[in-house]
Design a protein around this motif. Structure first.
Motif, PDB file in Angstrom:
ATOM      1  N   THR A 178      14.644  49.203  30.063  1.00 41.80           N
ATOM      2  CA  THR A 178      15.114  48.060  29.534  1.00 41.80           C
ATOM      3  C   THR A 178      14.223  47.701  28.406  1.00 41.80           C
ATOM      4  OG1 THR A 178      13.599  46.954  31.033  1.00 41.80           O
ATOM      5  CG2 THR A 178      15.779  47.186  31.851  1.00 41.80           C
ATOM      6  N   ILE A 179      14.517  46.920  27.486  1.00 42.24           N
ATOM      7  CA  ILE A 179      13.803  46.205  26.507  1.00 42.24           C
ATOM      8  C   ILE A 179      13.503  44.875  26.593  1.00 42.24           C
ATOM      9  CG2 ILE A 179      13.485  46.204  23.941  1.00 42.24           C
ATOM     10  CD1 ILE A 179      15.091  48.611  23.631  1.00 42.24           C
ATOM     11  N   VAL A 180      12.345  44.463  26.294  1.00 42.11           N
ATOM     12  CA  VAL A 180      11.979  43.005  26.519  1.00 42.11           C
ATOM     13  C   VAL A 180      12.349  42.075  25.471  1.00 42.11           C
ATOM     14  CG1 VAL A 180       9.914  41.515  26.779  1.00 42.11           C
ATOM     15  CG2 VAL A 180       9.813  43.633  27.800  1.00 42.11           C
ATOM     16  N   CYS A 181      12.783  41.209  25.489  1.00 43.22           N
ATOM     17  CA  CYS A 181      13.410  40.383  24.514  1.00 43.22           C
ATOM     18  C   CYS A 181      12.787  38.668  25.026  1.00 43.22           C
ATOM     19  CB  CYS A 181      14.858  40.269  24.269  1.00 43.22           C
ATOM     20  SG  CYS A 181      15.495  39.271  22.975  1.00 43.22           S
ATOM     21  N   HIS A 182      12.185  38.084  24.030  1.00 43.42           N
ATOM     22  CA  HIS A 182      11.676  36.548  24.301  1.00 43.42           C
ATOM     23  C   HIS A 182      12.494  35.597  23.494  1.00 43.42           C
ATOM     24  CE1 HIS A 182       7.860  38.757  25.431  1.00 43.42           C
ATOM     25  NE2 HIS A 182       8.152  38.379  26.527  1.00 43.42           N
ATOM     26  N   ARG A 183      12.175  34.589  23.596  1.00 40.76           N
ATOM     27  CA  ARG A 183      12.391  33.443  22.558  1.00 40.76           C
ATOM     28  C   ARG A 183      12.083  33.819  21.141  1.00 40.76           C
ATOM     29  NH1 ARG A 183      10.778  26.965  22.605  1.00 40.76           N
ATOM     30  NH2 ARG A 183      12.247  26.496  20.736  1.00 40.76           N
ATOM     31  N   TYR A 184      12.925  33.465  20.083  1.00 35.32           N
ATOM     32  CA  TYR A 184      12.290  33.442  18.806  1.00 35.32           C
ATOM     33  C   TYR A 184      11.960  32.292  18.376  1.00 35.32           C
ATOM     34  CZ  TYR A 184      12.367  34.145  13.913  1.00 35.32           C
ATOM     35  OH  TYR A 184      12.179  34.248  12.525  1.00 35.32           O
ATOM     36  N   LEU A 185      10.518  32.634  17.721  1.00 35.51           N
ATOM     37  CA  LEU A 185      10.069  31.174  17.025  1.00 35.51           C
ATOM     38  C   LEU A 185       9.738  31.773  15.559  1.00 35.51           C
ATOM     39  CD1 LEU A 185       7.574  30.136  19.354  1.00 35.51           C
ATOM     40  CD2 LEU A 185       9.659  28.927  19.030  1.00 35.51           C
TER      41      LEU A 185
END
Length: 384
Positions: A178-185
């Motif tokens: 899997t690949i990590v994806c967070h919120r974008y700021l």
């Protein structure tokens, strides 16, 4: 022509940390077109077209338990069929499904019922480790939830997760990359609200937004904070926005040290948080919630980062919260019940002052442009 994505969530687009994360991504992926479908208790303003009614989870206990168990065991559930049929009729090039609540089963059905459009899956909370572990209703459904999770992750076209802890957990659990994806700021989100020390030097003001995961641990923190402030000749005041607790949950001796406020939109909450000496975030110590603390990530950290205030973390040393503060250096962690260690953490966080470069590095490492690149890679693999 833009590539069309059918996004489904089992929560309102305007609700909770999941909604915040997804809105931040969809708003900045301009090469894609999104139709956001969802089930929720009511229609979300601005997202009327995608409302598919109420989900099957919640409501009367017995009915909910029976329906949710059938859903996880992949037995027929008419309400799930109705959701899936609506999504199958959507005019799209690919599906993006968030596994929260009904989303896990919806993803499974879309994968099984069609092969022409890839199904990308996002996991913000592990079903068994978070939903089952935090709920009395679903606590005995962990095995079924794990089994369905493994199947979906192994058969989805691609998967993104919310933390490196979750990434490692699923690699070990089912051998899935899997690949990590967070919120974008965006870069200009940092330091819009400069800190102004309180005119009242006798008061130590601390801020918090959102959920508290363990009332007993929280009261321990509040008690320690009060004693710490007293040792400095100050009075502690903890300001809490959008917390489910009430004054009746707080011991009488501490009620004068806490104020509860209604939930605020983030743009309204940030100026309030920016006036606090520091902000507070917790993850639970309870063994039953170990997977939750090691794999999820508090979305409130993105608000705290924008407010430019250091974070006092409270939770296990192996939690994602602890890793975040260690990686970024914008806070300190109290990971035991020992008051001496707690005082040391409070001293440490009190010495941290806002530094534009440090806060920007934290943004880039966790919430920067690479998150947009990850989702673009998954949803628009040919760069159309």
């Amino acid at each position: 022509m833009k590539r069309k994505i059918c996004l489904f969530t089992a929560h309102s687009p305007q609700t909770g940390g999941g909604g915040v994360i997804l809105r931040s991504l969809t708003a900045h992926l301009s090469e894609l077109s999104f139709d956001w479908y969802y089930v929720a208790g009511s229609v979300a303003a601005g997202y009327e077209k995608g409302y598919l009614g109420r989900g099957i989870m919640g409501g009367a206990i017995l009915k909910d338990i029976i329906a949710t168990r059938k859903m996880l065991k992949q037995q027929q559930v008419p309400e799930v069929d109705a959701i899936v049929n609506a999504l199958l009729q959507a005019n799209c090039d690919a599906y993006w499904i968030v596994t929260h609540n009904e989303g896990l089963r919806v993803a499974a059905e879309l994968i099984k019922r069609q092969t022409s459009r890839p199904v990308h899956v996002t996991v913000h909370d592990d079903w068994a480790g978070a939903l089952c572990a935090r709920s009395v209703r679903y606590k005995y459904m962990k095995r079924a939830a794990d089994k369905l999770t493994v199947w979906v992750l192994q058969h989805a076209a691609s998967v993104d997760v919310i933390s490196t802890g979750m990434q490692a957990y699923y690699q070990k659990m089912c051998g899935v990359e899997t690949i990590v994806c967070h919120r974008y700021l965006p870069a200009d989100a940092i330091a819009r609200h400069p800190y102004k020390a309180s005119a009242d030097a006798t008061q130590l003001v601390v801020g918090h937004i959102g959920s508290i995961y363990d009332k007993k641990d929280f009261v321990s923190f509040l008690s320690m904070l009060v004693q710490f402030a007293q040792s400095k000749g100050q009075t502690a005041m903890l300001k809490m926005w959008g917390c489910h607790l009430s004054m009746g949950d707080i011991p009488g001796a501490l009620q004068g040290n806490i104020t509860f406020y209604p939930t605020l939109p983030e743009d309204k909450a940030l100026p309030e948080l920016s006036q606090c000496a520091f902000v507070y975030a917790m993850y639970p110590f309870a063994p039953a919630l170990k997977i939750f603390g090691a794999t999820s990530l508090p979305t409130k950290l993105t608000s705290y980062l924008q407010a430019g205030r250091p974070v006092l973390g409270h939770g296990p040393a192996d939690s994602t919260l602890s890793s975040f503060l260690k990686d970024t250096g914008i806070g300190a962690m109290w990971n035991s019940g020992d008051q001496r260690a707690g005082f040391a953490a409070l001293e440490a966080v009190s010495r941290i002052s806002f530094d534009t470069d440090k806060w920007q590095r934290a943004r880039v490492v966790y919430f920067g442009e690479k998150n947009l690149q990850v989702m673009s890679q998954f949803l628009n693999p040919q760069g159309e």
